[in-house]
Design an enzyme around this catalytic site. Structure first.
Site, mmCIF file in Angstrom:
data_model
loop_
_atom_site.group_PDB
_atom_site.id
_atom_site.type_symbol
_atom_site.label_atom_id
_atom_site.label_comp_id
_atom_site.label_asym_id
_atom_site.label_seq_id
_atom_site.Cartn_x
_atom_site.Cartn_y
_atom_site.Cartn_z
ATOM 1 N N CYS A 118 57.314 104.935 61.194
ATOM 2 C CA CYS A 118 56.447 103.847 61.667
ATOM 3 C C CYS A 118 55.203 103.654 60.811
ATOM 4 C CB CYS A 118 56.039 104.079 63.120
ATOM 5 S SG CYS A 118 54.911 105.469 63.378
ATOM 6 N N ASP B 260 26.526 71.982 69.032
ATOM 7 C CA ASP B 260 27.417 71.412 68.023
ATOM 8 C C ASP B 260 28.056 70.130 68.546
ATOM 9 O OD1 ASP B 260 29.107 72.029 65.408
ATOM 10 O OD2 ASP B 260 30.523 71.391 66.959
ATOM 11 N N CYS C 127 56.198 103.077 67.550
ATOM 12 C CA CYS C 127 57.154 103.798 66.699
ATOM 13 C C CYS C 127 58.571 103.622 67.243
ATOM 14 C CB CYS C 127 56.793 105.274 66.629
ATOM 15 S SG CYS C 127 57.859 106.220 65.506
ATOM 16 N N THR D 274 56.573 118.250 66.706
ATOM 17 C CA THR D 274 56.986 117.897 65.336
ATOM 18 C C THR D 274 55.849 117.970 64.337
ATOM 19 O OG1 THR D 274 56.560 115.532 65.723
ATOM 20 C CG2 THR D 274 58.776 116.363 66.240
ATOM 21 N N CYS E 4 52.066 109.123 65.197
ATOM 22 C CA CYS E 4 52.743 107.825 65.150
ATOM 23 C C CYS E 4 51.860 106.733 65.735
ATOM 24 C CB CYS E 4 54.044 107.862 65.966
ATOM 25 S SG CYS E 4 55.219 109.127 65.467
ATOM 26 N N CYS F 147 53.863 109.760 60.373
ATOM 27 C CA CYS F 147 55.294 109.504 60.564
ATOM 28 C C CYS F 147 55.834 108.664 59.412
ATOM 29 C CB CYS F 147 55.507 108.779 61.892
ATOM 30 S SG CYS F 147 57.210 108.286 62.205
ATOM 31 N N ARG G 206 50.762 115.125 60.441
ATOM 32 C CA ARG G 206 51.147 114.309 59.290
ATOM 33 C C ARG G 206 51.618 112.935 59.760
ATOM 34 N NH1 ARG G 206 54.080 118.842 59.074
ATOM 35 N NH2 ARG G 206 56.008 117.650 59.353
#
Length: 532
Positions: free
Chosen positions: A72, A482, A42, A34, A38, A69, A67
């Site tokens: 998501c 402490d 996702c 694709t 993601c 998604c 690129r």
């Protein structure tokens, strides 16, 4: 440890197939069929394993031509916990990039702060993350641009310069490349809602809390870019933004917000209407932030005098609230001690309350030496009133920015209501901070900075380690001397002498700072409770 997890293909595939949100930010999944990338959680149907390629950063995915998604939104994942756990070159570089150093000073400025050559920095980032500093900064600018496009009605030119782009053309090209949409198309995808609640969640440009007097800061283009000489400089309009800051669950807000509220310096910090509010000194201007815990995010209301500070302000707020921590890894390690396990099981997900300004915290640590929380707040408030920069806060009671080291270096030691030895400690610290001999920041080497602090008069192990824990961000800083830690250790049946407790705490490494939070939480001090 999950360092380099993206190279463990089998483990990554299992995380993607189970949609495990714990791994969001640890690695990114690029899908060959694709061309998108993601986050592991996702919600779409997981791709076939042979179509998955794993990367350590969103920038590496973008450089490989993938690129983001649209379902998501992997660019909005919490940051990798690795950068806050480690103190090596790559981790320090990533913290500086998140703080906007590449945009303001370029790669040479980044390398100079780290003490390495630009070639060494680029080589190590490429080797571990698959992307160099410019690509990592570009990915961050793209995320900021998307946030502004989708949540404000600013013009695209204002968005471009606020996000750190040198030109509108570069902004348009980057958004198209990363998100496969133009900026206008990104904005058009935001649901249109007319109800008043939705309108309240939108970003509303409003007059900012102004510095008095206010001197506008001219826009400095990012180093390495070119602009036409004499061209008008576009400075984005001031605005108030409503944001959601994600985190890895679980998150226990009690000691986190309780500590910030109980130690708040009047005029600089306050708890109001269920939110911790404070002023911010930023590279281009100043701001006021309100932060409120919600079940699945931190609600953030951020007012900036200059929107170019947006990325830096978000990064510093996330760091202050320790939102990029991996609470599952921390708690699993601490549960291996049978005496700590009940504390962890009772209230898992405690974070280390940190700071937005390392120098400020160091000064406040000195003011708090051997005095009560109330006395420390009083000392700090006097310095703020006398030497801080005034701000206007129509929505609350904030009045000043915390004084800079340069302003504090001019303080008459005789005006400080503290013993002479502590005056010497105070003046020694602020003088070295002011002239640059002492640097406290996200780029610091933790052990080297500890040694420098210990060399100052009046600095003992407790002061140095509380600065390491809350200012430098060392997750393994420990406070065996402490009083609250020793009292809790004795109640739990742990060794209570510093040497014996330190030996027992070896099993809690590298998360001893979180163990301190669980030990402190056994006390009834206000720092351990979410304010009403």
């Amino acid at each position: 440890m999950l360092n380099g997890m993206y190279t463990d293909r089998e483990r990554c595939v299992r995380a993607v197939q189970s949609k495990d949100a714990r791994f969001d930010g640890w690695f990114f999944t690029a899908v060959l069929t694709t061309g998108i990338y993601c986050r592991p959680s996702c919600p779409v149907v997981a791709p076939k394993p042979e179509n998955m390629v794993f990367h350590a950063s969103a920038a590496a995915c973008q450089q490989a031509g993938f690129r983001a998604c649209k379902r998501c939104r992997p660019d909005t994942s919490p940051g990798s916990p690795e950068w806050n756990r480690r103190a090596d070159l790559v981790a320090r570089a990533m913290r500086l990039i998140a703080d906007g150093v590449v945009d303001r000073e370029g790669v040479p400025g980044l390398a100079g702060r780290l003490g390495y050559s630009t070639r060494q920095v680029e080589r190590q980032l490429l080797a571990e993350l698959g992307a160099g500093p410019l690509a990592l900064a570009r990915a961050q600018r793209a995320q900021t641009a998307r946030l502004l496009v989708e949540s404000t009605q600013l013009s695209m030119a204002d968005v471009a310069f606020a996000a750190g782009f040198a030109s509108v053309r570069t902004f348009n090209d980057t958004v198209r490349e990363v998100f496969a949409l133009s900026p206008t198309q990104l904005r058009a995808r935001v649901p249109k809602r007319n109800d008043t609640t939705a309108a309240a969640l939108r970003t509303l440009p409003v007059p900012p809390p102004a510095l008095l007097p206010h001197t506008p800061t001219p826009r400095t283009p990012p180093p390495g870019t070119t602009e036409t000489p004499g061209a008008p400089i576009v400075t984005p309009a001031p605005a108030t933004l409503h944001l959601r800051l994600p985190f890895r669950a679980p998150l226990n807000p009690d000691n986190l917000f309780g500590h910030l509220a109980a130690t708040a310096v009047p005029g600089v910090e306050e708890w109001r209407d269920g939110a911790y509010r404070r002023t911010l000194r930023l590279p281009y201007g100043h701001g006021i932030v309100g932060l409120a815990p919600r079940p699945d995010h931190i609600a953030c209301r951020l007012t900036l005098s200059d929107l170019r500070d947006l990325t830096v302000a978000i990064s510093r707020c996330r760091r202050m609230l320790d939102l990029d921590a991996d609470p599952v890894a921390v708690d699993d390690q601490l549960r291996t001690d049978p005496l700590l396990a009940p504390l962890v099981d009772k209230a898992p997900g405690r974070r280390v309350p940190r700071t937005v300004d390392e120098a400020e915290f160091a000064v406040r640590a000195v003011l708090g030496q051997q005095v009560s929380t109330a006395a420390a707040r009083t000392h700090a408030a006097r310095l703020v009133t006398a030497h801080g920069d005034p701000v206007d806060d129509p929505e609350g009671g904030l009045t000043h920015l915390f004084p800079t080291p340069e302003a504090l270096a001019g303080v008459d030691p005789g005006s400080l209501a503290m013993p002479g030895s502590r005056r010497t400690t105070f003046t020694s610290l602020v003088e070295q901070l002011a002239d640059g001999r002492m640097r406290l920041g996200v780029e610091c080497d933790w052990e080297e900075t500890r040694a420098r602090l210990l060399a100052l008069p009046g600095f003992g192990p407790w002061t140095v380690d509380v600065i390491a824990m809350r200012a430098l961000g060392d997750p393994d800083a420990f406070l065996p001397t402490d009083l609250g830690v020793r009292r809790a250790a004795q109640q739990l049946g742990l060794p209570s002498t510093p040497a014996a407790l330190t030996a027992r705490a070896a099993g809690w490494r590298p998360w001893r700072a979180y163990a301190v939070q669980y030990l402190w939480a056994t006390d009834s001090h206000p720092i351990n409770f979410l304010p009403a």
